[in-house]
Structure formats: C-alpha cells, structure tokens
Design a protein around this motif. Structure first.
Motif, PDB file in Angstrom:
ATOM      1  N   GLU A  11      23.869  -5.973  10.508  1.00  0.00           N
ATOM      2  CA  GLU A  11      23.117  -7.279  11.090  1.00  0.00           C
ATOM      3  C   GLU A  11      22.018  -6.515  12.032  1.00  0.00           C
ATOM      4  O   GLU A  11      20.880  -7.070  11.994  1.00  0.00           O
ATOM      5  CB  GLU A  11      24.051  -8.166  12.033  1.00  0.00           C
ATOM      6  CG  GLU A  11      23.309  -9.334  12.430  1.00  0.00           C
ATOM      7  CD  GLU A  11      22.589  -9.071  13.587  1.00  0.00           C
ATOM      8  OE1 GLU A  11      21.804 -10.014  13.964  1.00  0.00           O
ATOM      9  OE2 GLU A  11      23.066  -8.188  14.588  1.00  0.00           O
ATOM     10  N   ARG A  12      22.272  -5.459  12.706  1.00  0.00           N
ATOM     11  CA  ARG A  12      21.158  -5.180  13.587  1.00  0.00           C
ATOM     12  C   ARG A  12      20.122  -4.231  12.756  1.00  0.00           C
ATOM     13  O   ARG A  12      18.915  -4.611  13.040  1.00  0.00           O
ATOM     14  CB  ARG A  12      21.784  -4.023  14.430  1.00  0.00           C
ATOM     15  CG  ARG A  12      20.775  -3.092  15.531  1.00  0.00           C
ATOM     16  CD  ARG A  12      21.199  -2.447  16.613  1.00  0.00           C
ATOM     17  NE  ARG A  12      20.380  -1.717  17.359  1.00  0.00           N
ATOM     18  CZ  ARG A  12      19.777  -2.176  18.464  1.00  0.00           C
ATOM     19  NH1 ARG A  12      20.242  -3.334  18.724  1.00  0.00           N
ATOM     20  NH2 ARG A  12      18.996  -1.359  19.222  1.00  0.00           N
ATOM     21  N   ARG A  28      17.712  -7.101  11.557  1.00  0.00           N
ATOM     22  CA  ARG A  28      17.091  -7.705  12.438  1.00  0.00           C
ATOM     23  C   ARG A  28      15.820  -6.639  12.691  1.00  0.00           C
ATOM     24  O   ARG A  28      14.534  -6.920  12.912  1.00  0.00           O
ATOM     25  CB  ARG A  28      17.678  -8.014  13.632  1.00  0.00           C
ATOM     26  CG  ARG A  28      18.731  -9.126  13.566  1.00  0.00           C
ATOM     27  CD  ARG A  28      19.510  -9.356  14.940  1.00  0.00           C
ATOM     28  NE  ARG A  28      18.445  -9.660  15.893  1.00  0.00           N
ATOM     29  CZ  ARG A  28      18.829  -9.451  17.126  1.00  0.00           C
ATOM     30  NH1 ARG A  28      19.985  -8.978  17.625  1.00  0.00           N
ATOM     31  NH2 ARG A  28      18.040  -9.829  18.116  1.00  0.00           N
ATOM     32  N   VAL A  46      11.618  -7.484  11.863  1.00  0.00           N
ATOM     33  CA  VAL A  46      10.400  -7.188  12.915  1.00  0.00           C
ATOM     34  C   VAL A  46       9.467  -6.238  12.529  1.00  0.00           C
ATOM     35  O   VAL A  46       8.282  -6.484  12.566  1.00  0.00           O
ATOM     36  CB  VAL A  46      11.252  -6.845  14.179  1.00  0.00           C
ATOM     37  CG1 VAL A  46       9.968  -6.651  15.349  1.00  0.00           C
ATOM     38  CG2 VAL A  46      12.095  -8.165  14.765  1.00  0.00           C
ATOM     39  N   ASP A  73       7.374  -7.529   9.597  1.00  0.00           N
ATOM     40  CA  ASP A  73       6.629  -8.636  10.161  1.00  0.00           C
ATOM     41  C   ASP A  73       5.051  -7.906  10.709  1.00  0.00           C
ATOM     42  O   ASP A  73       4.018  -8.380  10.377  1.00  0.00           O
ATOM     43  CB  ASP A  73       7.134  -9.385  10.928  1.00  0.00           C
ATOM     44  CG  ASP A  73       6.359 -10.570  11.418  1.00  0.00           C
ATOM     45  OD1 ASP A  73       5.822 -11.578  10.697  1.00  0.00           O
ATOM     46  OD2 ASP A  73       6.151 -10.748  12.888  1.00  0.00           O
ATOM     47  N   ARG A  74       5.554  -7.072  11.653  1.00  0.00           N
ATOM     48  CA  ARG A  74       4.048  -6.388  12.326  1.00  0.00           C
ATOM     49  C   ARG A  74       3.565  -5.531  11.351  1.00  0.00           C
ATOM     50  O   ARG A  74       2.316  -5.425  11.339  1.00  0.00           O
ATOM     51  CB  ARG A  74       5.021  -5.417  13.372  1.00  0.00           C
ATOM     52  CG  ARG A  74       5.694  -6.424  14.319  1.00  0.00           C
ATOM     53  CD  ARG A  74       6.005  -5.424  15.476  1.00  0.00           C
ATOM     54  NE  ARG A  74       6.675  -6.302  16.632  1.00  0.00           N
ATOM     55  CZ  ARG A  74       7.125  -5.802  17.901  1.00  0.00           C
ATOM     56  NH1 ARG A  74       6.831  -4.514  18.052  1.00  0.00           N
ATOM     57  NH2 ARG A  74       7.706  -6.391  18.694  1.00  0.00           N
ATOM     58  N   PRO A 129      12.936  -7.521  19.501  1.00  0.00           N
ATOM     59  CA  PRO A 129      12.472  -8.810  19.690  1.00  0.00           C
ATOM     60  C   PRO A 129      12.402  -9.710  18.622  1.00  0.00           C
ATOM     61  O   PRO A 129      12.670  -9.101  17.414  1.00  0.00           O
ATOM     62  CB  PRO A 129      10.856  -8.480  20.049  1.00  0.00           C
ATOM     63  CG  PRO A 129      11.119  -6.824  19.293  1.00  0.00           C
ATOM     64  CD  PRO A 129      12.151  -6.524  19.370  1.00  0.00           C
ATOM     65  N   ASP A 130      11.997 -11.064  18.735  1.00  0.00           N
ATOM     66  CA  ASP A 130      12.007 -11.833  17.531  1.00  0.00           C
ATOM     67  C   ASP A 130      11.065 -11.658  16.556  1.00  0.00           C
ATOM     68  O   ASP A 130      10.797 -11.948  15.442  1.00  0.00           O
ATOM     69  CB  ASP A 130      11.982 -13.354  17.961  1.00  0.00           C
ATOM     70  CG  ASP A 130      12.899 -13.794  18.757  1.00  0.00           C
ATOM     71  OD1 ASP A 130      14.243 -13.404  18.597  1.00  0.00           O
ATOM     72  OD2 ASP A 130      12.828 -14.590  19.707  1.00  0.00           O
ATOM     73  N   HIS A 131       9.732 -11.127  16.820  1.00  0.00           N
ATOM     74  CA  HIS A 131       8.574 -10.866  16.204  1.00  0.00           C
ATOM     75  C   HIS A 131       8.018  -9.274  16.377  1.00  0.00           C
ATOM     76  O   HIS A 131       8.235  -8.972  17.456  1.00  0.00           O
ATOM     77  CB  HIS A 131       7.557 -11.876  16.353  1.00  0.00           C
ATOM     78  CG  HIS A 131       8.043 -13.214  16.215  1.00  0.00           C
ATOM     79  ND1 HIS A 131       8.351 -13.867  14.944  1.00  0.00           N
ATOM     80  CD2 HIS A 131       8.236 -14.222  17.141  1.00  0.00           C
ATOM     81  CE1 HIS A 131       8.604 -15.152  14.930  1.00  0.00           C
ATOM     82  NE2 HIS A 131       8.736 -15.463  16.142  1.00  0.00           N
TER      83      HIS A 131
END
Length: 217
Positions: free
Chosen positions: A138-139, A142, A146, A149-150, A215-217
């Motif tokens: 799971e980590r 996530r 992120v 996305d970046r 962070p979320d994003h």
C-alpha cells in the motif's frame, strides 16, 4: 511503416522494458550481481566529493572517439529544458527522480532514440509506465501515484542524462550552468550499469530515511 513511426514504436517498447526493470528492482531489490560491468554514477555510500573528483578525472584524454557519459544536474530540471543541456550530443537515456522529504522514491531511467522531442516526452512515458506497474504494498502504491502525478505534470524532476560524444565536447558540456558532473566511460565500454547522482546527495551517495508522510499530490 514510415521511419518516424518505426522509431516511435521502438522507443515505446524500449521505455516499457527499461522502466519495468527499474520499478521491479525498486519494489523487489535483487541480490547483488556476481558479474560486474562498467558503471556510471557513484557507488552506494561513496562520499560525493570523492565521486565529483573521480568524475572530473574521467574527462582527461586526447582521443577523438565517442564515449558514453553520465551528465548529472545540480538540481532537478523540467523535461522541456533537456535540449539546453546536451551541447548537441546524442542523448540515449534520461533519468527522472521525484524527491519527497523523508520518503524513498524510485529513479526511472528511460532509453530514448535520437531527437529532442522524445527526450522531453520521456517524463510522461515514465509516469504512464509507473502507473501501470503493480505495487508491492500500500505504501508503494501511494508513492508511485504521487511520483507519476508529478512526472505527468512536468515537474523539475529530470536529474541526469546519458549521452555519447567525444571528450572535447564532453569537457565543454561540463562547464555549463546547472551541470554538477560529467563522468565518462572508456571508449571501448559496452554494457554498463547506472546509478544517478541525485541532487539531494550532498555528503554521501545514500538515500535518507523512509519514514515520512506521503503527500496526496
């Protein structure tokens, strides 16, 4: 099939293979290899000052042959700035890394055919392929979300290039702004390993703690 289309197909396939290896290596670290090869970049735990001095020495020489070289930046660059930092040399790989404080994130190395456009697009390719890779836990899921996305947003996360060219042009490239080091392999080098000099490596070439919030994003 037109030549440009053939290059695009080749580049996509090569990128998929390379990123899959990198991501699987991050999620499932391999056992140390028995057979060593030439390599570019610092050894894990090597003092950065020692590596910088060692890289500088590799620029010495008077031959005119083409050499493979790792170009390391002082800070992450937006991918659209890659063409400014090649001195017109052929780029064969682009290294991306998204730094997150106290979080271990993967670096992604994308092989590219000749041309500025594909080098600039390598960040988006890395983002897409990271998103398509099954996470280990799971980590990791996530972190991958992120990072992808970046990269997709064009963050200043290009940290290095593998280029090929003669020593005189590589020495000239080493004097450019934003370039922290250029390390050169012998002209007869073939297969080689790669470990980037990340901008956040200040004292030693080693990752920091992996205990920070994601962070979320």
């Amino acid at each position: 099939m037109p030549e440009r289309a053939r290059w695009a197909v080749w580049g996509t396939a090569a990128a998929l293979f390379a990123v899959l290896i990198v991501v699987l290596g991050w999620a499932y670290p391999p056992r140390p290899a028995v057979v060593s090869t030439d390599r570019l970049g610092p050894v894990s735990g090597e003092p950065v000052a020692d590596y910088l001095a060692r890289a500088h020495r590799t620029l010495d020489g008077a031959d005119t042959a083409d050499h493979w070289a790792l170009v390391s930046f002082t800070t992450g660059l937006a991918p659209d700035r890659i063409p400014e930092h090649t001195n017109g040399l052929r780029v064969s790989q682009v290294v991306h890394h998204v730094p997150i404080d106290r979080v271990t994130t993967p670096f992604v190395t994308i092989p590219v055919p000749a041309g500025d456009e594909v080098a600039v697009a390598s960040a988006r390719a890395a983002a897409g392929l990271l998103s398509a890779t099954p996470p280990a836990d799971e980590r990791s899921a996530r972190i991958t979300a992120v990072v992808a996305d970046r990269l997709r947003s064009g963050c200043p996360c290009t940290v290095g290039l593998v280029v090929r060219g003669p020593l005189d042009r590589l020495r000239e490239l080493a004097t450019h702004n934003d370039i922290r080091a250029v390390e050169v392999l012998p002209a007869d080098a073939g297969v080689f390993g790669l470990a980037p000099l990340l901008p956040e490596y200040t004292d030693t070439a080693a990752s920091g703690p992996d205990d920070g919030p994601i962070p979320d994003h």
